[in-house]
Motif scaffolding. Structure first.
Motif, PDB file in Angstrom:
ATOM      1  N   PRO A  10     -37.066 -38.898 -48.620  1.00 38.35           N
ATOM      2  CA  PRO A  10     -35.613 -38.919 -48.387  1.00 38.35           C
ATOM      3  C   PRO A  10     -34.984 -40.306 -48.502  1.00 38.35           C
ATOM      4  O   PRO A  10     -33.837 -40.433 -48.938  1.00 38.35           O
ATOM      5  CB  PRO A  10     -35.471 -38.370 -46.964  1.00 38.35           C
ATOM      6  N   PHE A  13     -33.511 -41.324 -52.026  1.00 41.11           N
ATOM      7  CA  PHE A  13     -32.504 -40.467 -52.650  1.00 41.11           C
ATOM      8  C   PHE A  13     -31.642 -41.219 -53.661  1.00 41.11           C
ATOM      9  O   PHE A  13     -31.383 -40.726 -54.755  1.00 41.11           O
ATOM     10  CB  PHE A  13     -31.606 -39.802 -51.601  1.00 41.11           C
ATOM     11  N   TYR A  46     -37.392 -31.873 -52.793  1.00 40.82           N
ATOM     12  CA  TYR A  46     -37.331 -31.004 -51.612  1.00 40.82           C
ATOM     13  C   TYR A  46     -38.633 -30.219 -51.446  1.00 40.82           C
ATOM     14  O   TYR A  46     -39.107 -30.024 -50.328  1.00 40.82           O
ATOM     15  CB  TYR A  46     -36.165 -30.026 -51.712  1.00 40.82           C
ATOM     16  N   GLN A  49     -41.175 -32.459 -50.014  1.00 36.95           N
ATOM     17  CA  GLN A  49     -40.862 -32.690 -48.597  1.00 36.95           C
ATOM     18  C   GLN A  49     -41.101 -31.449 -47.740  1.00 36.95           C
ATOM     19  O   GLN A  49     -41.000 -31.517 -46.523  1.00 36.95           O
ATOM     20  CB  GLN A  49     -39.396 -33.105 -48.446  1.00 36.95           C
ATOM     21  N   LYS A  51     -39.143 -28.890 -47.523  1.00 37.19           N
ATOM     22  CA  LYS A  51     -37.902 -28.385 -46.936  1.00 37.19           C
ATOM     23  C   LYS A  51     -37.864 -26.879 -47.134  1.00 37.19           C
ATOM     24  O   LYS A  51     -38.285 -26.383 -48.183  1.00 37.19           O
ATOM     25  CB  LYS A  51     -36.680 -28.992 -47.634  1.00 37.19           C
ATOM     26  N   CYS A  59     -27.925 -28.185 -48.991  1.00 35.34           N
ATOM     27  CA  CYS A  59     -28.146 -29.635 -49.078  1.00 35.34           C
ATOM     28  C   CYS A  59     -27.546 -30.203 -50.362  1.00 35.34           C
ATOM     29  O   CYS A  59     -26.940 -31.277 -50.343  1.00 35.34           O
ATOM     30  CB  CYS A  59     -29.633 -29.952 -49.001  1.00 35.34           C
TER      31      CYS A  59
END
Length: 86
Positions: A10, A13, A46, A49, A51, A59
């Motif tokens: 993150p 980004f 994502y 990660q 997510k 998002c």
């Protein structure tokens, strides 16, 4: 997609956004084209990660103003066309 693998944290980004948009612009000059490259990289990050899939669209929508500001700040000759197509 490999951009999302490289810049998956993150905190990276901004770099993911910059690199994915600029690389996509090499072959996709219209906003829909380079935003597709950005979205692909973002969703790959994502996934790395872990997510929840259900949050990805929300998002993306939340960060669109940041992406739009990045595009505006580039002051490219096609800026007006990009903003009309946004």
């Amino acid at each position: 997609m490999s951009i999302g693998l490289r810049y998956s944290h993150p905190s990276e980004f901004e770099k993911l956004m910059h690199v994915s948009i600029e690389i996509s612009r090499m072959t996709h000059t219209h906003v829909w084209g380079f935003m597709g490259g950005f979205t692909s990289a973002l969703f790959t990050s994502y996934a790395i990660q872990q997510k929840p899939l259900q949050t990805w669209s929300r998002c993306l929508i939340e960060i669109l103003p940041t992406v739009q500001n990045y595009i505006k700040n580039q002051q490219r000759p096609d800026l007006a066309q990009n903003m009309r197509s946004w």
